[in-house]
Design a protein around this motif. Structure first.
Motif: not given
Lengths: 279, 279, 279, 279
Positions: A214-219, A256-259
């Motif tokens: 999973t690629a995600h923004f960090v919060t 990751l690269l797709e994100a």
């Protein structure tokens, strides 16, 4: 003639598309591609518009859009300019290598300014490809000291995004706030399954037939930020923990690269704890 | 208040989106979702707009749109009304069954009026599910006689689409022209590989590691109409021709049903020999 | 000449394959396909051997194998005989329909003896396809009464397997024990994510980009039995809960049917809380 | 104690597995994993056996196996020793980079001895990662002269395999024969679709919804050698030729690296024009 990408998010109301396209027409902008989405749950409107035209006056255009949109509207005008990124790593090479190779051959859609590592393992490889490597150990420091040093390096580079390419330290709330919406992480699991440490061992013990990443923004909330992309791959009883990790790495770098590609092309909006991705 | 889907295709020119959205606004229509695409090769513009509003005057709206668009523009206004379909089959059950099951439980997005078969194999099953079955043999007839009989049945039903669910007769140019843009076929191969008869044997002989299927509109050129959807699945050395056929059937029904869903939701445009699919 | 499938599981030790193949040779059996796996964690050996030969004496062969294998060995000799199954349902049709269609056209690899439902919704469809439908409501009964009635029906049919095709009641430990290793469930989620009720709403709220489904053997621990097959499918911000459920149903039936095919071909071993699947 | 992998192919006959396992037992070899396949069409038997044991006498073991197998049997005994490879390239970096990165971090399963290119574009990158780069232009030479020079370089390195990582010259029959069964190519298409030049343009013109790539052994027939691995990826109307090429590159490197991994682990047999892959 030039390209302009316009990102708008605001509370939803009747007539937004008409309003916006009328203003663009009055500026002689031609719409090449337009995507929009209404988040019914949050009554929020999102649009990404790619235009061509002559626009010495992007500030005036932005102002005019803001005047004609609901109060809380956010308008971003993007002329083609490469994004600048800083990459944070620990010891694993697979995501970093994918980023640096694409950077080397100018197909990343961004420009890697620096790599920061809390170990020295990846210095040699990074420097071979001509990118400065900064070593900041977390050992014998408290988190705020460690992060202060990391920030000092980041802040030299005016980065648009920080990419955590298998960076294995948990960042503090303060750090995350300082780069709000700008930190992208690759999580070694198909979230929300197997949150936390050692997901491949957890997956192995559970006997799953699929693993993912999973690629995600960090919060603030560990592993809980808005998800950008996910993929899975099949495994079977022949996979021990080691084989799962190997298969997992292939998925991690793909995800990751797709994100990153989507983000660098300004295709991702964050809405609450979710993303809207205009592929 | 009601739902309206608007499909427009026309030669591309500057200002189309603005023009269209202005007209919709003047009719008090609220745009819920809008997708557009410019086919650069053919300089053609396509849009699908989902609106809500009050529209006793769809004819007036259509007229106004046509007046304000390039001469060759095609405008279709669709109010929610279930599509009617006729299904043509030969002996294989897998695609037909998937269609009839969804029809039975009202999740097909269309209404099956009749099934026409050139064999009797599927009568029993079709009738069990309450759908009329018409048997028209091709034996001892020339093609035009056969097709005349088939057409007579079709024409009783005012069908929006004809679905060839593993119908193994090649249709004449004349037949195809009579239902231009309305015939959907599932091709038992990943086109353009293995065109023609016995694709699974061809695939087996070639030792491929993937097989696939293709749903396409039927045109004059056998197996050459605009492709709507395709999927593939992995095979290996353990697959003989029989196992490939079995795996192929699973893909065929998945591909066909996905294509039908897109068509029944008015998400598919044909542009030359290609499709534009607004998913 | 005839076909025989031999399943053996036992503690691992040196020489097992040699031992086994020697005995088969002495019975004039020819090995057509052989798969084996050693679970290093549990020091357990598993093999599936497909043979041809003449074997009036399967009992003698089994005895000889047991004599020459470690004490805890389990040996199963399977001559081709169709499995018998009973299907349990609630209201959703998609998995049941897939099973009954394949049953109808003799491609299921098993024979559906009966369908038991705790609602009446699926009676009509089931009976149309000629399968007896038994209604047992859970309302105004305690679980043991309900299960007693269900068991009475099952036990009329000498079923090899019970298939929970979206059966939405949790079965008691006692029930599960009575059919140990014989109950297959389709779980509407990519386990171990979103355990429990309303997984699609959970998935929607979390903003995941993938949803999945899991077929597993039922054990005492809800949603925790050995996983047989899993698949995932991509979703995006356009999917509301309803669209996720629709996409989820397609995955659910695919996953369940794939699991059933593997089980009906005797390709699945259970080892602790995991499965070994010889595809 | 040591690891030994045994590969055997021979005409099929009754009792092969028993024969083979008996000989292994008499050499005190313990079978860890065994895979076998009978190609019914060609009446050929293939097995891959992983053993552990003490074997100073691999030659004696091989002899004994050959004595007890049909005349045309081929027996290969492999003790763990890294494969050596030479990579041939033209101008595209994506497959080469993936190979060199894994080589750099010792996760390739082989050792890259040299890269040979018919252009200079990839020299800089290759040398940065410490691998010798040899430039052999094809310009102003006939094919035999060009290939003579290439062979001279290859022959310095005692390579087990030649990997064509987007090498865009067609090799002569003579060259191919010299390295029979040792040349692996990545084909920029889902074979057998779009054979020959410019497959992505062909795919674009045809309006396909899927593109793919194929890794295969090189034989005399261009694009017709035994297929090792294939994958596909979805595309849509938004993909121009350029976007298809970009998506194609991701698939190409995935397919090639998967094929190499299988080959380097001795999991691939060639049988006629097909492969048997024991995953």
């Amino acid at each position: 003639m030039n390209d302009l990408t316009i990102l708008i998010s605001c509370p939803d109301q009747v007539g937004l598309v008409t309003n916006i396209t009328r203003i663009l027409a009055s500026h002689q902008l031609n719409i090449i591609a337009m995507r929009e989405f209404v988040d019914e749950q949050n009554k929020a409107f999102f649009t990404r518009i790619a235009c061509t035209g002559v626009f010495e006056e992007t500030e005036k255009l932005k102002e005019k859009l803001l005047q004609n949109l609901p109060d809380e509207a956010e308008v971003t005008l993007i002329t083609k300019k490469e994004k600048q990124i800083v990459v944070l790593v620990t010891k694993e090479y697979h995501c970093l290598a994918e980023i640096l190779i694409k950077n080397q051959f100018k197909t990343l859609g961004a420009n890697v300014k620096a790599v920061i590592g809390n170990y020295e393992e990846l210095r040699d490889f990074t420097e071979k490809l001509g990118i400065p490597y900064f070593y900041v150990t977390h050992i014998d420091k408290d988190k705020s000291q460690f992060e202060k040093q990391v920030k000092e390096i980041i802040n030299q580079f005016d980065a648009d995004y920080l990419v955590l390419a298998k960076f294995m330290r948990i960042l503090s709330s303060d750090f995350v706030k300082d780069y709000s919406g700008k930190i992208i992480n690759i999580h070694h699991s198909f979230l929300p399954a197997f949150i936390g440490a050692n997901p491949y061992r957890q997956a192995f013990e559970r006997g799953v037939k699929i693993i993912g990443a999973t690629a995600h923004f960090v919060t603030d909330n560990l592993d809980e930020g808005p998800i950008i992309t996910q993929h899975t791959t099949h495994v079977d009883h022949n996979f021990g923990v080691k084989e799962m990790i190997r298969a997992g790495k292939e998925i991690e770098k793909k995800v990751l690269l797709e994100a990153l590609e989507l983000i660098f092309e300004d295709r991702v909006f964050v809405s609450g704890n979710k993303t809207i991705v205009f592929k």
